[in-house]
Design a protein around this motif. Structure first.
Motif, short mmCIF file in Angstrom:
data_model
loop_
_atom_site.label_atom_id
_atom_site.label_comp_id
_atom_site.label_asym_id
_atom_site.label_seq_id
_atom_site.Cartn_x
_atom_site.Cartn_y
_atom_site.Cartn_z
N MET A 27 0.84 -1.19 0.00
CA MET A 27 0.00 0.00 0.00
C MET A 27 0.89 1.24 0.00
N LYS A 28 0.46 2.26 -0.75
CA LYS A 28 1.22 3.51 -0.80
C LYS A 28 0.51 4.57 0.03
N TYR A 29 1.30 5.39 0.69
CA TYR A 29 0.76 6.45 1.55
C TYR A 29 1.46 7.76 1.21
N TYR A 30 0.68 8.71 0.71
CA TYR A 30 1.22 10.03 0.36
C TYR A 30 0.54 11.12 1.17
N VAL A 31 1.30 12.17 1.45
CA VAL A 31 0.76 13.37 2.08
C VAL A 31 0.80 14.47 1.03
N LEU A 32 -0.33 15.16 0.87
CA LEU A 32 -0.40 16.33 0.00
C LEU A 32 -0.20 17.54 0.90
N PHE A 33 0.81 18.32 0.59
CA PHE A 33 1.29 19.37 1.49
C PHE A 33 1.30 20.72 0.78
N GLY A 34 1.23 21.79 1.56
CA GLY A 34 1.34 23.13 1.00
C GLY A 34 0.50 24.11 1.79
N PRO A 35 0.69 25.40 1.53
CA PRO A 35 -0.06 26.42 2.26
C PRO A 35 -1.53 26.43 1.86
N PRO A 36 -2.36 27.14 2.62
CA PRO A 36 -3.77 27.26 2.24
C PRO A 36 -3.88 27.87 0.84
N ASP A 45 -4.83 14.68 2.86
CA ASP A 45 -4.95 16.11 2.56
C ASP A 45 -5.44 16.80 3.84
N GLY A 46 -4.60 17.67 4.41
CA GLY A 46 -4.97 18.35 5.64
C GLY A 46 -4.43 17.68 6.89
N PHE A 47 -3.62 16.66 6.70
CA PHE A 47 -3.00 15.94 7.81
C PHE A 47 -1.73 15.29 7.28
N PRO A 48 -0.63 15.39 8.00
CA PRO A 48 -0.42 16.09 9.26
C PRO A 48 -0.22 17.60 9.04
N GLN A 87 3.36 26.47 12.36
CA GLN A 87 3.06 25.10 12.78
C GLN A 87 3.29 24.04 11.70
N THR A 88 2.96 24.37 10.46
CA THR A 88 2.99 23.35 9.41
C THR A 88 4.29 23.37 8.61
#
Length: 192
Positions: A1-10, A85-88, A153-154
């Motif tokens: 299984m693949k796990y990706y985080v989508l990251f970036g400012p609002p 998306d939105g975590f962490p 924080q992010t």
């Protein structure tokens, strides 16, 4: 299984591009906001806890959000991976995600960071607020607060994920959505 985080400012386009990524790679897009609403609607224990906290004007604690994500990992087996998306949003959440995946004998595959400058964050959030009728997102004070929260924080997660060799960045500053989408998908092609 693949796990990706989508990251970036609002306003970087995480939710917008998540739909295309999820469709192309058969990933389950997990938006923490949508998860909260679904758990509340389903009347689960987690949802009822979240509902009472929100009704009291409190933030939903990390443990509740983490529980919902862990539960989603269990529920959605028909996908080839997950796109968070939105975590962490904080270092503590990133460490909790690592621990959650480690318990499953898994690890984070990568972080896809869509970056835009602060001035563009302001423009995009105001535009989105006008289209979606979100008065809470239309004030300069609210937008500046969201930007400051992101930076304090992010943003520190960038170094955390760089140190782990998981961080991959793409520029999302084009005014043409399709151009940004092409950039994001081109980066994904190098990671999947």
């Amino acid at each position: 299984m693949k796990y990706y985080v989508l990251f970036g400012p609002p306003g970087a386009g995480k939710g917008t591009h998540a739909v295309a990524i999820a469709a192309k790679y058969n990933f389950k897009h997990i938006s923490t906001g949508e998860l909260l609403r679904a758990e509340i609607a389903a009347g689960t224990d987690l949802g009822n806890t979240a509902k009472s906290l929100i009704a009291a004007g409190s933030l939903v604690p990390d443990e509740v959000v983490e529980g919902m994500i862990d539960s989603a990992f269990d529920r959605f087996k028909e996908f080839d991976g997950f796109l968070l998306d939105g975590f962490p949003r904080t270092l503590a959440q990133a460490q909790a995600l690592d621990a959650m995946l480690e318990k499953r004998g898994e690890r984070l595959t990568g972080v896809v960071s869509i970056m835009i400058p602060d001035e563009m964050v302001k423009t995009r959030i105001k535009h989105r607020a006008a289209i979606e009728g979100r008065a809470d997102d239309a004030s300069d004070e609210t937008i500046n607060n969201r930007i400051a929260t992101y930076h304090s924080q992010t943003e520190p997660l960038i170094e955390y994920y760089k140190a782990a060799g998981k961080y991959h960045e793409v520029c999302g500053d084009s005014d043409i959505l399709e151009e940004n989408r092409a950039r994001v998908l081109a980066l994904m092609e190098t990671l999947v």
